[in-house]
Write an enzyme that holds these catalytic residues in place. Structure first.
Site, PDB file in Angstrom:
ATOM      1  N   CYS A 454      35.939  44.669  38.974  1.00 22.74           N
ATOM      2  CA  CYS A 454      37.348  44.831  39.341  1.00 22.74           C
ATOM      3  C   CYS A 454      37.614  46.228  39.892  1.00 22.74           C
ATOM      4  CB  CYS A 454      38.242  44.559  38.135  1.00 22.74           C
ATOM      5  SG  CYS A 454      37.817  45.514  36.666  1.00 22.74           S
ATOM      6  N   HIS A 827      40.242  47.141  32.576  1.00 21.68           N
ATOM      7  CA  HIS A 827      40.352  46.328  33.789  1.00 21.68           C
ATOM      8  C   HIS A 827      41.160  47.093  34.832  1.00 21.68           C
ATOM      9  CE1 HIS A 827      40.642  42.745  36.242  1.00 21.68           C
ATOM     10  NE2 HIS A 827      41.962  42.797  36.229  1.00 21.68           N
TER      11      HIS A 827
END
Length: 996
Positions: A454, A827
């Site tokens: 990510c 994330h």
């Protein structure tokens, strides 16, 4: 006597009179009587019991039978013979078309009087055969319950040997066809009681004959896995599973999941129907069997089945939390389904619209069950927030709903996620992600997460949304000797023209991977960005220039042309320059060094450093670097060192340098640093943006991006161990170091240094401070007097009065957010918008493209939220408030785009000219063909997947109206109990809306 009894029963006398007469007849029957009279009385009582049209007549028949069975056993045994019973069971009793429903009750009544008779064994043998025949005819739930009652009371009549296994299997088939005849609560309760009697008989048989269990379960699985049945089997089958010993579970599940004769469609059909059993109100251990089968499928890597079943059933399971009677089992199944579905956010996101309503309903219920469920649900939701961060717009209503409930700590969350995942190998699920039906409504394309990638996806999307950079990359010519830039061009082209909802950046990842990164581990997106830009810059320096066409521009002088052609694309787009000056505080000698940068790394000021909260234009003392005239006595020097420059104007003796500002958010009455001509004026911007000032200005006691920039540019005193070696003094001296921006980049990249090394834990910790982000930023850039004159020929901006600083305006275009508390975990996702010049390319006036109106530049441009494969519409409000709602979600890397102005006019003109000449980027033939072929392939894949899914989904039990559980008012007094046949597959007997 039989004639007397019949006359009394059929008379019109009141019941109390009849009862007295009947009592006298019954008393007389207890006396010795001839065989013929007994036979007549037995025939009459049989007729009354089996065909009596009132309960009173049947009761009299029963009472007479019991008296004769007790007082005249020989005659009763002779009458209750095998031939008579066979006739009753096969032909029935009564007129044709009106056969009695009480034959089994009659036989059960009579059996108690012949148990010790010589004919008993013959009767038992007959009944063993006949009950098997009966269940093969699929009797109604009521008749099945009567058979079960008969066999439970007289187990000698239960079929034996092979017939016993067959009997169990056929009884299960009967249960599979059970349906409740009415929706009334009394009828439902009666139906449940009937089902319990039948399943209770199976339990009795299994206890004494365990060898019948596995064949029975095999039959059960055959029923629930059948794809040929037009109507789904009844959820009453759940009552069977509850009696299977749990110690058999592992073996049964292992055999099922490893049986090659069971197709995927059959298995998915079976598990789908089992999940529907959570609606069954009286089942025990049903949730354990469902979870065991789901785990078994995961163990043999049947992920496609698990995914389809989870996505098709999870909302229905969730809706059952409304009902206390099935809540515990439904919650167990829901917990496993969510905690195991970790490869994608799809399952959790299906529940998001329903969570607030369920939470409100449970709070209103205010019971121990509801309170316990709320706490467990909140824990589950926070696990999902942790696992699938990056959806602030979607999660905000849910977070609001559960904000008063306990929050589990991170160790607990990791424990729950760790023990329930289908597999520890992420790549085993790679082919199942993303499972997206169509392109995002935004028209943008997502990037597939290849295993903690990510960080790269967020950076790529931010670079893609930097439209000037994207157009330059897409205009790259074929055979440019820049392999990494070519891969980026292909990636950008697919993001621009692919029909897929998300594409895989695997090829670019392998080419741009920093060699020290650990595969599969989370990385620092800022570190990746620096490495990527550096690689692209170095690659172009050794290859041919991609901006050769700029030579043809008549707008450039030779000197300027040489200046720009010697720059790489990365330098043109992201390169800026900074002058670092160090002044010896003894001799006042100043040494300086200019260096290039592609991003500014902004440290956080110490907590004790004063920051103004609500003022948008920061005070001069916080702006760096500051220059003051040297004092007459060097020993009295207290301020920052200065290099003599253009003399201050007489009317402005202090002549402070220009501060970093958030454009348009000045307090009334404060002085501004106006820009003239085509550039945006500060006070003009204020009018158009004032409505949004609260979002963009820093709240009290919080920091803002201008705070961090000013801290970066503020003077630093070099003393003690950090003394500066002055060449003029030839010794270590106290000194002061300042930094000045001498060239503002076209795209300004700011990295907020949130990660610091903690020597106590030996880990990098994260600074979670909220930093307010201005949508428009004014940056002071130092310009030499001769440069000012040169640039002003093209633009009409001027430097601030009495200063060598010019004001450069930047618009926010991307924010990369890190969700988590460590750089090694968490994330990344990003907010982005496309900031472009509003005057169409090729229509510059006076040589300078006109900027957009402030309002359009700042707030009317659509924001998007990029989170791996998912792309959605968003807003600047979401950007501003994300950390307020989710404290671990903090802005990390910011992209600003420079507005057209004096310093940037040449590059903007060049970009405009390229756009005028070439319009939209024209892709070379190979790239266009590759995109076209992939789009055709995608359409073929979609058609194939649609056919496969149609086969899968058609096999699943239909449950079209599960949402009625949420829409129904639980306090509605007119409710019938919620057992509507429309509430789920399997008709009325499914109990999808069951509530008591």
């Amino acid at each position: 006597m039989d004639k007397i009894l019949e006359a009394v029963v059929m008379s019109s006398y009141p019941n109390n009179v009849k009862q007295g007469l009947v009592r006298r007849v019954i008393e007389a029957a207890k006396q010795p009587m001839d065989s013929e009279q007994c036979w007549s009385m037995l025939e009459l009582s049989t007729k009354l019991y089996l065909t009596g049209d009132t309960k009173y007549k049947r009761e009299i028949g029963k009472e007479v039978l019991e008296v004769y069975g007790h007082y005249h056993p020989e005659e009763f045994e002779e009458f209750f013979n095998v031939r008579f019973l066979l006739s009753l069971l096969q032909e029935g009793y009564g007129p044709l078309g009106k056969r009695s429903h009480y034959v089994l009750d009659y036989i059960q009544l009579g059996l108690q009087f012949v148990l010790e008779s010589p004919s008993a064994n013959s009767i038992f043998s007959l009944l063993r055969i006949e009950v098997l025949r009966k269940v093969c005819e699929r009797p109604s739930p009521k008749q099945c319950a009567k058979i079960s009652k008969l066999l439970t009371q007289h187990p000698q009549c239960i079929p034996t040997g092979k017939h016993q296994v067959l009997f169990c299997q056929q009884l299960i088939r009967c249960i599979g066809q059970f349906q409740c005849a009415s929706e009334g609560e009394e009828d439902i309760m009666e139906f449940l009681e009937q089902v319990n009697k039948v399943s209770g008989l199976l339990q009795r048989i299994w206890r004494t004959q365990t060898s019948a269990i596995l064949p029975s379960l095999k039959e059960l699985f055959t029923i629930i896995s059948s794809t040929e049945e037009q109507e789904a089997p009844s959820n009453a089958l759940a009552s069977v599973v509850q009696f299977v010993p749990l110690e058999l579970m592992d073996g049964v599940i292992r055999n099922l999941t490893n049986d090659d004769s069971i197709t995927d469609v059959q298995m998915m059909t079976a598990i789908g129907r089992m999940i529907d059993w959570v609606s069954w109100p009286l089942g025990k251990n049903i949730d354990k069997w469902i979870i065991a089968l789901l785990k078994g499928l995961a163990a043999v890597k049947k992920f496609s089945i698990l995914i389809e079943v989870t996505l098709s059933k999870i909302e229905k399971v969730f809706s059952k939390l409304l009902y206390p009677i099935v809540r515990e089992g439904a919650l167990s199944v829901l917990q496993y389904m969510l905690l195991s579905f970790q490869h994608s956010h799809e399952a959790f996101h299906l529940l998001l619209p329903h969570i607030p309503r369920l939470v409100a309903s449970l709070k209103k219920e205010d019971s121990n069950s509801a309170t316990s469920t709320l706490e467990q649900l909140a824990e589950l939701i926070h696990c999902m927030f942790f696992r699938f961060s990056g959806f602030p717009d979607l999660y905000e209503p849910v977070l609001e709903a559960v904000k008063a409930l306990p929050i589990p700590n991170e160790d607990r969350i990791k424990h729950l996620l760790g023990q329930n995942a289908w597999t520890s190998q992420k790549n085993e699920l790679a082919c199942f992600y993303p499972r997206l039906a169509s392109k995002s409504e935004t028209g943008k394309i997502g990037l597939i997460n290849l295993g903690n990638t990510c960080y790269m996806n967020s950076i790529i999307q931010s670079l893609f949304m930097a439209s000037d950079f994207r157009h330059s990359v897409l205009n790259l010519t074929e055979g440019n000797s820049q392999p990494l830039m070519t891969k980026l061009q292909w990636l950008f082209a697919f993001l621009e023209h692919s029909q897929r909802p998300a594409i895989s950046p695997e090829s670019f990842l392998s080419a741009s991977w920093p060699p020290w990164f650990t595969p599969g581990a989370q990385q620092d997106c800022s570190e990746y960005l620096k490495y990527l830009l550096d690689r692209l810059h170095e690659e172009e320096k050794t290859g041919k220039r991609i901006y050769q066409k700029l030579k043809e521009s008549s707008l450039m002088s030779q000197a300027v042309e040489h200046h720009y052609l010697n720059k790489t694309l990365i330098e043109k787009m992201f390169g800026g320059k900074m002058m670092t000056k160090i002044r010896c505080l003894k001799c006042l000698n100043v040494s300086s060094r200019e260096e290039a940068f592609t991003d500014l790394s902004l440290a956080f000021p110490p907590p004790d450093r004063h920051m103004r909260g609500s003022t948008s234009v920061l005070p001069v003392e916080e702006i760096g670097p500051q220059f003051i005239e040297p004092p007459e006595n060097p020993s009295q020097l207290t301020g920052s060192p200065w290099i003599p420059r253009k003399a201050p104007m007489a009317r402005d003796p202090a002549a402070p340098p220009m501060p970093v500002e958030t454009l348009g958010f000045q307090e009334p009455g404060e002085a501004s640093n106006p820009l003239s001509g085509d550039a945006v004026r500060v006070d003009a911007a204020k009018d158009s943006l004032s409505a949004f000032g609260e979002q963009a200005c820093a709240p009290k006691d919080s920091r803002s991006v201008p705070d961090l920039i000013n801290y970066f540019l503020s003077p630093e005193r070099l003393t003690a161990e950090n003394k500066y070696h002055c060449e003029k003094c030839a010794s270590l001296q106290d000194a002061e170091k300042v930094a000045e921006l001498t060239e503002g980049p076209h795209y300004l990249i700011l990295t907020l240094l949130r990660f610091s090394f903690d020597p106590r834990t030996m880990k990098r910790k994260k600074i979670l401070d909220n930093v307010s982000i201005p949508v428009v930023l004014k940056l002071p850039v130092l310009v030499a007097p001769e440069e000012t004159e040169e640039f002003c020929r093209h633009g009409k901006d001027r430097a601030a009065p009495g200063s060598g600083f010019m004001s450069v305006v930047y618009d926010l275009c991307s924010v990369v957010v890190h969700s988590g508390i460590s750089s090694e975990s968490g994330h990344y996702y990003c907010y982005s918008r496309e900031c472009t010049d509003t005057v169409p390319h090729g229509q510059p006036r006076d040589g300078v493209p006109k900027p957009a109106s402030n309002k359009q530049l700042d707030f009317e441009i659509q924001w998007y939220l990029f989170n791996d494969t998912r792309v959605s519409f968003s807003s600047f409000e979401s950007v501003s408030n994300v950390t307020s709602f989710f404290p671990k979600d903090t802005a990390y890397v910011l992209f600003y785009r420079q507005r057209p102005g004096r310093q940037s006019c040449l590059l903007h003109e060049a970009l405009a000219e390229v756009g005028r000449l070439h319009g939209e980027p024209s892709l070379h033939k190979d790239l266009m063909e590759a995109i076209s072929k992939d789009n055709i392939l995608y359409l073929q894949e979609q058609e194939k997947e649609a056919r496969n899914r149609a086969a899968y989904i058609s096999a699943l039990p239909k449950s079209p109206l599960w949402w009625k559980d949420f829409d129904r008012d639980k306090d509605d007094d007119n409710s019938s109990g919620g057992c509507s046949p429309a509430a789920g597959g399997g008709g009325s007997g499914s109990f999808h809306g069951l509530v008591f």
